[in-house]
Enzyme design. Structure first.
Site, PDB file in Angstrom:
ATOM      1  N   HIS A 129       0.876  -1.175   0.000  1.00  0.00           N
ATOM      2  CA  HIS A 129       0.000   0.000   0.000  1.00  0.00           C
ATOM      3  C   HIS A 129       0.915   1.227   0.000  1.00  0.00           C
ATOM      4  O   HIS A 129       2.027   1.179   0.545  1.00  0.00           O
ATOM      5  CB  HIS A 129      -0.833  -0.049   1.292  1.00  0.00           C
ATOM      6  N   ASP A 206       3.611  -4.345   7.850  1.00  0.00           N
ATOM      7  CA  ASP A 206       2.361  -3.617   7.700  1.00  0.00           C
ATOM      8  C   ASP A 206       1.225  -4.602   7.971  1.00  0.00           C
ATOM      9  O   ASP A 206       0.904  -5.437   7.123  1.00  0.00           O
ATOM     10  CB  ASP A 206       2.270  -3.033   6.283  1.00  0.00           C
ATOM     11  N   GLN A 209      -4.002  -4.961   7.186  1.00  0.00           N
ATOM     12  CA  GLN A 209      -5.037  -5.908   6.764  1.00  0.00           C
ATOM     13  C   GLN A 209      -5.006  -7.198   7.572  1.00  0.00           C
ATOM     14  O   GLN A 209      -6.050  -7.805   7.805  1.00  0.00           O
ATOM     15  CB  GLN A 209      -4.889  -6.232   5.261  1.00  0.00           C
ATOM     16  N   LYS A 232     -10.147  -0.596  10.797  1.00  0.00           N
ATOM     17  CA  LYS A 232     -10.329  -1.793   9.957  1.00  0.00           C
ATOM     18  C   LYS A 232     -10.681  -3.014  10.796  1.00  0.00           C
ATOM     19  O   LYS A 232     -10.870  -4.101  10.267  1.00  0.00           O
ATOM     20  CB  LYS A 232      -9.049  -2.084   9.166  1.00  0.00           C
ATOM     21  N   CYS A 371      -4.794   2.563  -3.481  1.00  0.00           N
ATOM     22  CA  CYS A 371      -3.519   3.053  -2.931  1.00  0.00           C
ATOM     23  C   CYS A 371      -2.401   2.032  -3.121  1.00  0.00           C
ATOM     24  O   CYS A 371      -1.545   1.860  -2.235  1.00  0.00           O
ATOM     25  CB  CYS A 371      -3.643   3.420  -1.450  1.00  0.00           C
TER      26      CYS A 371
HETATM   27  N1  7TS Z   1      -1.511  -0.742   4.695  1.00  0.00           N
HETATM   28  C1  7TS Z   1      -2.436  -1.511   4.093  1.00  0.00           C
HETATM   29  C2  7TS Z   1      -2.070  -2.887   3.648  1.00  0.00           C
HETATM   30  C3  7TS Z   1      -3.722  -1.002   3.908  1.00  0.00           C
HETATM   31  O1  7TS Z   1      -4.638  -1.771   3.311  1.00  0.00           O
HETATM   32  C4  7TS Z   1      -4.036   0.302   4.339  1.00  0.00           C
HETATM   33  C5  7TS Z   1      -5.376   0.922   4.094  1.00  0.00           C
HETATM   34  C6  7TS Z   1      -3.035   1.033   4.984  1.00  0.00           C
HETATM   35  C7  7TS Z   1      -1.793   0.481   5.143  1.00  0.00           C
HETATM   36  C8  7TS Z   1      -3.278   2.406   5.513  1.00  0.00           C
HETATM   37  O2  7TS Z   1      -4.189   2.347   6.559  1.00  0.00           O
HETATM   38  P1  7TS Z   1      -4.758   3.718   7.160  1.00  0.00           P
HETATM   39  O3  7TS Z   1      -5.710   3.268   8.216  1.00  0.00           O
HETATM   40  O4  7TS Z   1      -3.596   4.435   7.713  1.00  0.00           O
HETATM   41  O5  7TS Z   1      -5.417   4.436   6.043  1.00  0.00           O
HETATM   42  N2  7TS Z   1      -6.062   0.385   3.004  1.00  0.00           N
HETATM   43  C9  7TS Z   1      -7.166   0.887   2.441  1.00  0.00           C
HETATM   44  C10 7TS Z   1      -7.783   0.272   1.359  1.00  0.00           C
HETATM   45  O6  7TS Z   1      -7.407  -0.776   0.850  1.00  0.00           O
HETATM   46  N3  7TS Z   1      -8.852   0.996   0.993  1.00  0.00           N
HETATM   47  O7  7TS Z   1      -8.921   2.061   1.799  1.00  0.00           O
HETATM   48  C11 7TS Z   1      -7.887   2.003   2.701  1.00  0.00           C
END
Ligand code: 7TS
Length: 414
Positions: A129, A206, A209, A232, A371
């Site tokens: 991501h 990371d 997910q 999430k 992303c």
């Molecule tokens: N890493 C992964 C693998 C992710 O899927 C996401 C967010 C992030 C980092 C960043 O997370 P955040 O909470 O800091 O935004 N992924 C997604 C997505 O797949 N659609 O919207 C956000």
């Protein structure tokens, strides 16, 4: 198909999520399949936040009055719950941030500034991501470091065949996703972690997910750092987590500076607070942390192993049914490995058009590059449509997705 009812009582779980019980328009019930972007919240979390505001709210770590003590206890209690959830050795290894993105930036900036020298190497993967790419690119540029990428195979797996070459030279950090938000691939990171440690590099995982979908044990994984987001995993938005091994956090300079992260300030300088508070400058997301603690309680009660097993069965069913949709499933809608997570894609027409037509039928999915532009480039795609599942999704909802895809197909004749 394994009887899903033996894994989870999904009907009872669905009763915990008020938002699921609505129609997007008259007669069209919502099917929420955008869980990789953000999950919905159970009553237990909503009530915990509401109750906290109604009865216990005050700033933390400050007052000696009753409410401040209760608030501090609730905030620090959430930290302890989070530590247990990922099997951290101590709650002192849990830093509260805004989200996974901020957790990556924290380490890239605080650790990177202090440790990266010109010519040093950061190894990422093509599957990341943007949150686990751009902060590293920024610090690499600032420090004159090089960024290398582990490639992805045609099947959507990490290609570790060239790992020896990738890990040659002054490699200081290896940062990789535990579960892809696009492919759903679950990376068994143990080998990569061992190889990185063998060359003296640290490992940043990371877990944005993975932590929401499967049991994660940071000690078994031997991750040096792990990032994830509350939103999430049934928790509120605005709260994220950085796990870091205590000695590493202690050796790192602060990221943001201000109140709460110091022990003493003079006009000449300051003495840092102990970890994790050294990294929590200013008034934190107090109620959000309490909500995250409630989410951890909720997921723990259901059982992360059961959630993961259930989602695997649901995904298997979805992939099987997608095979039926001629041209609708696309090349990616097939299992690439046993441990694959809960996401799938439909190719063949413009992803935004598919998402819009699915929305007509009440099915909420996400379209775009999610992303993860480098990963899309790897597969010569600009965008994809993604349906992603969670513990409250059902076989019937998969059927609704398939019906909606047939509808989209009939409109666009793809
Ligand atoms: N890493 C992964 C693998 C992710 O899927 C996401 C967010 C992030 C980092 C960043 O997370 P955040 O909470 O800091 O935004 N992924 C997604 C997505 O797949 N659609 O919207 C956000």
């Amino acid at each position: 198909m394994t009887s899903v009812e033996t894994l989870l009582n999904v009907e009872a779980i669905r009763q915990d999520f008020p938002v699921l019980h609505q129609e997007v328009k008259p007669g069209v019930p919502l099917v929420y399949l955008d869980n990789a972007a953000s999950s919905q919240k159970p009553t237990q979390v909503i009530e915990a936040v509401s109750e906290f505001y109604r009865k216990h709210y005050a700033n933390v770590h400050r007052g000696i009055h009753k409410l401040s003590e209760e608030s501090t206890e609730a905030y620090e209690g959430a930290r302890a719950k989070t530590a247990t959830f990922i099997n951290a050795a101590s709650r002192r290894e849990i830093v509260f941030t805004r989200n996974a993105t901020e957790s990556v930036n924290l380490v890239a900036q605080a650790w990177g500034r202090a440790n990266l020298m010109p010519g040093d190497v950061i190894v990422l993967t093509e599957m990341e991501h943007h949150a686990n790419i751009v902060p590293w690119q920024l610090i690499a540029k600032e420090r004159g470091a090089e960024v290398r990428y582990v490639p992805v195979t045609d099947d959507g797996l990490l290609d570790l065949s060239g790992l020896d070459t990738l890990l040659s030279g002054p490699v200081k950090m290896v940062a990789a996703t535990h579960m892809s938000n696009v492919l759903g691939t679950v990376n068994a990171l143990e080998g990569l972690v061992q190889a990185a440690h063998d060359v003296g590099a640290l490992v940043f995982v990371d877990g944005a997910q993975s932590v929401s979908h499967k049991p994660v044990d940071v000690q078994a994984l031997d991750a040096d750092f792990l990032a994830f987001s509350g939103h999430k995993m049934c928790g509120p938005s605005g709260i994220g987590v950085l796990y870091g091994k205590r000695e590493l956090l202690e050796a790192m300079p602060p990221f943001l500076a201000g109140g709460d992260m110091i022990k003493r300030v003079t006009l000449e300088g300051a003495e840092w607070n102990d970890v994790p508070w050294k990294f929590e400058a200013g008034t934190p997301a107090i109620a959000q942390a309490v909500g995250l603690g409630a989410a951890v309680d909720y997921l723990t009660r259901v059982g992360m192993d059961r959630i993961y097993a259930y989602e695997q069965v649901l995904l298997g069913y979805a992939l099987e049914r997608l095979e039926e949709v001629p041209g609708g499933a696309g090349a990616w809608a097939r299992p690439v490995q046993e441990g694959r997570g809960g996401g799938l894609h439909a190719g063949g027409m413009h992803p935004h058009d598919i998402a819009e037509l699915l929305n007509d039928r009440g099915v909420a999915v996400r379209a775009g590059h999610h992303c993860a532009m480098p990963l899309h480039q790897r597969f010569n795609l600009v965008a994809t449509t993604r349906a992603s599942f969670y513990l409250y999704n059902t076989r019937e909802e998969v059927d609704r997705l398939i019906e909606a895809l047939y509808y989209a197909k009939s409109v666009f004749a793809f």
